[in-house]
Design an enzyme around this catalytic site. Sequence first.
Site, PDB file in Angstrom:
ATOM      1  N   ASP A   1      99.412 -19.820  33.884  1.00  0.00           N
ATOM      2  CA  ASP A   1      98.723 -20.009  34.998  1.00  0.00           C
ATOM      3  C   ASP A   1      97.044 -20.019  34.811  1.00  0.00           C
ATOM      4  O   ASP A   1      96.428 -21.001  35.419  1.00  0.00           O
ATOM      5  CB  ASP A   1      98.853 -19.164  36.234  1.00  0.00           C
ATOM      6  CG  ASP A   1      98.158 -17.747  35.782  1.00  0.00           C
ATOM      7  OD1 ASP A   1      98.425 -17.151  35.107  1.00  0.00           O
ATOM      8  OD2 ASP A   1      97.418 -17.331  36.903  1.00  0.00           O
TER       9      ASP A   1
ATOM     10  N   TYR B   1      98.983 -11.539  41.911  1.00  0.00           N
ATOM     11  CA  TYR B   1      99.359 -12.555  42.882  1.00  0.00           C
ATOM     12  C   TYR B   1     100.385 -12.021  44.164  1.00  0.00           C
ATOM     13  O   TYR B   1     101.264 -12.454  44.374  1.00  0.00           O
ATOM     14  CB  TYR B   1     100.192 -13.735  42.444  1.00  0.00           C
ATOM     15  CG  TYR B   1      99.355 -14.549  41.407  1.00  0.00           C
ATOM     16  CD1 TYR B   1      98.382 -15.658  42.004  1.00  0.00           C
ATOM     17  CD2 TYR B   1      99.492 -14.482  40.131  1.00  0.00           C
ATOM     18  CE1 TYR B   1      97.541 -16.421  41.277  1.00  0.00           C
ATOM     19  CE2 TYR B   1      98.446 -15.120  39.164  1.00  0.00           C
ATOM     20  CZ  TYR B   1      97.498 -16.189  39.642  1.00  0.00           C
ATOM     21  OH  TYR B   1      96.753 -16.964  39.085  1.00  0.00           O
TER      22      TYR B   1
ATOM     23  N   GLU C   1      86.906 -18.336  34.356  1.00  0.00           N
ATOM     24  CA  GLU C   1      88.182 -18.655  34.139  1.00  0.00           C
ATOM     25  C   GLU C   1      88.758 -19.607  34.844  1.00  0.00           C
ATOM     26  O   GLU C   1      88.435 -20.005  36.043  1.00  0.00           O
ATOM     27  CB  GLU C   1      89.029 -17.349  34.508  1.00  0.00           C
ATOM     28  CG  GLU C   1      90.544 -17.568  34.080  1.00  0.00           C
ATOM     29  CD  GLU C   1      91.379 -16.038  34.385  1.00  0.00           C
ATOM     30  OE1 GLU C   1      92.240 -15.938  33.399  1.00  0.00           O
ATOM     31  OE2 GLU C   1      90.927 -15.231  34.787  1.00  0.00           O
TER      32      GLU C   1
ATOM     33  N   ASP D   1      95.550 -16.402  30.466  1.00  0.00           N
ATOM     34  CA  ASP D   1      96.275 -15.485  29.768  1.00  0.00           C
ATOM     35  C   ASP D   1      97.703 -16.215  29.598  1.00  0.00           C
ATOM     36  O   ASP D   1      97.751 -17.439  29.882  1.00  0.00           O
ATOM     37  CB  ASP D   1      96.499 -14.382  30.755  1.00  0.00           C
ATOM     38  CG  ASP D   1      96.647 -14.613  32.307  1.00  0.00           C
ATOM     39  OD1 ASP D   1      97.300 -15.809  32.455  1.00  0.00           O
ATOM     40  OD2 ASP D   1      96.305 -13.855  33.066  1.00  0.00           O
TER      41      ASP D   1
END
Length: 542
Positions: A111, A263, A510, A114
């Site tokens: 996603d 999440y 990120e 990572d």
Amino acid sequence: MEATFPTPFTPKKLFRREGTMESEDKKKLYHCGAPKTPRFAQSWCLLLSIFAISACARALDYADALRKSLLYFEAQRSGRLPYNQRVTWRDHSGLTDGLEQGVDLVGGYYDAGDHVKFGLPMAFTVTMLSWGVIEYRQQIAVAGELEHAMEAIKWGTDYFIKAHTNPNVLWAEVGDGDTDHYCWQRSEDMTTSRQAYKIDENNPGSDLAGETAAAMAAASIVFKRTNPHFSHMLLLHAQQLFEFGDKYRGKYDESLGVVKSYYASVSGYKDELLWGALWLYKATDNEEYLKYVVDNGHSFGGTGWAITEFSWDVKYAGLQVIASQLLMEEEKHKVHVHILEQYRSKAEFYICACLNKNNDSNVERTPGGLLYIRQWNNMQYVSTAAFLLTIYSDLLQNSNQKLKCHGKTVDHAEILSFAKSQIDYILGSNPMNMSYLVGYGSNYPTRVHHRGASIVSYRENKGFIGCTQGYDHWFSRQEPNPNVLVGALVGGPDSHDNFVDQRNNYMQTEACTYNTAPLVGVLAKLLEFEDQNHTSPLLASY
């Protein structure tokens, strides 16, 4: 990822229910320039803008931005890479995913920076890519990127098919954030846990099932003409997943505690069930799915919540916009017009909030004009807003209507213009003169918080890099990343338009797949708009 900082989801901040919400009408002043911009330059820019002269302007190449956006998804691929892989610093990874559980879970997308494969944001990414192709297929084709867009969608749906091993079983995650974050290494070298987690009848996840159903239903529309067999298979999976999610109701983060810190489904699952049903209606034309959306509109919040964000977690604004589109076929949907109008009123609240034209509850903006929801990865909300604004602009244009925001009339051109301003900000028309789309333009983030990009390519150096070795030798380096993560939309600047390009500044540097996914459709639309209205590239002035 949004790791360790779950999205706050409070009525005071994000919504109002049936007209009750605390006023947050905080209007921001626009200015030209930034703290590091010489004062004389600011003065010149302001003076020239008065005369509509483009001295502070730059030509924006939407075609290049579109191409690079789609390239990004190849950098995020997990599994065995295909022969036509264009991001050559990546190699095969995650080839034993699911092995411990006796299921093939190889493939899909990482996603962010990572290597955990999180089902909910991955499904939302595929839904948004599919929606972009559904709305702007011809424009993407003209740009020569339709094949790449469809490949990006199929890479995700192929994984979902594998993950849906039984009508009432969906594998939700591979890997876990805690062990993954302990290491800084390339995906090709992974030594972290690849434990897989699933939802089923005893561990429900209606939000994950609903979003994955939406993704597969939307993708089935994309492939309907070119690959009808695959389209039909996607539709069967979508229908089964929706039935599973609706029958066994519950939040997936309550069944799978491992996702809670990364999440968490703070909005609950009712928005995803409505969202999934609406996409299934679009894919099948089966009245039962529309009836589900209509009958549950009030109790599930679809006609009640007025929202100021659209994200991997909160789907209300998106489904309200799609419901608004259905009103264009008034004769076909005349029996449901009353409820669909209620959905549309909430969609209009969202659009007006983005345009700063509500009496209260507008979306805040930075001094440079960027929509600002929150400090952690704010660009995800900007790209989704630009997408919904563009869709709604088309809706108004095609129906020859105008939007009313508390008595103020807004036409389709004004809405598209504002959506364009957000994309232009992303591409470099901002106080930092920084493109937040990596690889686009001459000035973009070079220290993106991304393990693979920050370490020498596996194809160049196959020597094993251990779990903490990456932290020791690569994470803290001041040099730019050795690999450019082309097409990644990073988290972006803070509320004052400031941005610090450092690898450890993950809140800003990120990037995530669901940041870039909505850009594909918007960039295609802007490219068409440019071709229709200008002989030379649009100039974005700041």
